[in-house]
Design an enzyme around this catalytic site. Structure first.
Site, PDB file in Angstrom:
ATOM      1  CD  GLU A 297      -7.431   0.896   6.610  1.00  0.00           C
ATOM      2  OE1 GLU A 297      -6.284   0.343   6.601  1.00  0.00           O
ATOM      3  OE2 GLU A 297      -7.473   1.594   6.564  1.00  0.00           O
ATOM      4  CG  ASN A 298      -7.072   4.683   9.106  1.00  0.00           C
ATOM      5  OD1 ASN A 298      -8.332   3.503   8.728  1.00  0.00           O
ATOM      6  ND2 ASN A 298      -6.312   4.947   7.296  1.00  0.00           N
TER       7      ASN A 298
ATOM      8  CG  ASN B 292      -6.717   1.128   2.603  1.00  0.00           C
ATOM      9  OD1 ASN B 292      -7.805   0.798   3.410  1.00  0.00           O
ATOM     10  ND2 ASN B 292      -7.406   1.779   1.836  1.00  0.00           N
ATOM     11  CG  HIS B 293      -4.675   3.279   4.685  1.00  0.00           C
ATOM     12  ND1 HIS B 293      -3.815   3.570   3.927  1.00  0.00           N
ATOM     13  CD2 HIS B 293      -5.293   3.868   4.780  1.00  0.00           C
ATOM     14  CE1 HIS B 293      -4.675   4.296   3.072  1.00  0.00           C
ATOM     15  NE2 HIS B 293      -5.359   4.892   3.961  1.00  0.00           N
TER      16      HIS B 293
ATOM     17  CG  HIS C 274     -11.153  -2.526   5.553  1.00  0.00           C
ATOM     18  ND1 HIS C 274     -11.021  -2.200   6.829  1.00  0.00           N
ATOM     19  CD2 HIS C 274      -9.772  -1.730   4.796  1.00  0.00           C
ATOM     20  CE1 HIS C 274      -9.806  -0.498   6.521  1.00  0.00           C
ATOM     21  NE2 HIS C 274     -10.107  -0.926   5.389  1.00  0.00           N
TER      22      HIS C 274
ATOM     23  CG  HIS D 268     -12.583   1.309   3.558  1.00  0.00           C
ATOM     24  ND1 HIS D 268     -10.723   1.234   3.405  1.00  0.00           N
ATOM     25  CD2 HIS D 268     -12.438   1.216   1.960  1.00  0.00           C
ATOM     26  CE1 HIS D 268     -10.773   1.951   2.421  1.00  0.00           C
ATOM     27  NE2 HIS D 268     -11.844   1.827   1.389  1.00  0.00           N
TER      28      HIS D 268
END
Length: 273
Positions: free
Chosen positions: A39-40, A67-68, A153, A178
């Site tokens: 996600e990053n 969340n991203h 996460h 996370h």
């Protein structure tokens, strides 16, 4: 079954660590399954289709998010044609994509990969515990799935630990993502589920959770943003957790942290040689 979970990949440094090291790890450790949190991966925020494909080409079997997930807007579209890209299960029903995927390993085993997002200090999504429970009931370990991997996460260690105990005996591995800092509490829970509160990040640790230090420091000292966060670009540490499961039950037999390269002290799963 031999499983490697790779913690949050941050920016180009993290991607390079994965693409350069993973093919050799798959060969040398005879890995059956690799799951990676991506996600990053795109500039520290979100994922693109090209990056997703690079991970798959390097040998990753499933990519989880958090969340991203939607910071790169193209993800809202390409996730529908990316069957191994798994976003948090507890997003609203109308959200594109899937929160769980049944992945076939190189040896033909079936592995259920679940991604869920905590709610403590996070976005107020649907109940992650109820969502996870539904998936575990629909695809039980040892019956429909030969192994189950849950990426939880979340920000709060307490919520991650609760998720581990909630899944104990029903999953092969519950691992937190996370917070980008590897924890030292890897263990096998009483019911046979391997657990680690946070797998850490795959990125440059000469940073503030993967970002170049100057801007985060500026904001902490003054409360004033002066520029956007940018991923640190030094050598990354590939961080994660290794698990070996019982082929008969799918439960964990051994678990160990993984840290390769970069600034952190190396850690290898000694039981794989």
């Amino acid at each position: 079954m031999r499983i490697l979970f790779i913690g949050d990949v941050v920016g180009k440094a993290g991607r390079t660590a994965v693409t350069e090291r993973l093919p050799g790890l798959i060969r040398d450790w005879s890995l059956d399954l690799v799951v990676l949190n991506g996600e990053n991966a795109a500039g520290g925020f979100g994922i693109t289709e090209a990056i997703y494909n690079d991970f798959i080409d390097a040998g990753v079997d499933a990519v989880t998010l958090g969340n991203h997930a939607w910071n790169q807007k193209e993800a809202l579209v390409f996730i529908e044609r990316a069957p191994r890209l798994v976003r948090p299960l507890n997003f609203p029903r109308s959200t594109p994509g899937r929160g769980a995927a049944l992945v076939e390993t190189r040896g033909g085993a079936r592995v259920l990969v679940i991604n869920a997002m905590g709610r403590v200090f996070m976005e107020p999504l649907n109940d992650p515990f109820a969502a996870i429970d539904r998936e575990l009931e629909a695809c039980p370990l040892g019956e429909m799935a030969d192994a189950v991997v849950v990426d939880f996460h979340a920000e709060a260690s307490s919520e991650k630990q609760a998720a581990g105990h909630f899944c104990d005996g029903r999953a092969s591995l519950v691992v937190g993502t996370h917070t980008h800092v590897p924890t030292g509490d890897h263990r096998i829970l009483p019911g046979g589920t391997a657990y680690m509160t946070d797998a850490g990040m795959t990125g440059d640790y000469d940073s503030v959770i993967g970002m170049q230090k100057e801007e985060p420091l500026q904001r902490f000292l003054t409360g004033i943003p002066t520029s956007r966060f940018e991923p640190a670009n030094g050598e990354a540490t590939l961080s994660g957790v290794a698990v070996e499961t019982d082929n008969a039950t799918g439960l964990a037999q051994r678990v160990a942290p993984v840290r390769l390269g970069g600034r952190l002290e190396p850690a290898l799963p000694g039981f794989w040689g």
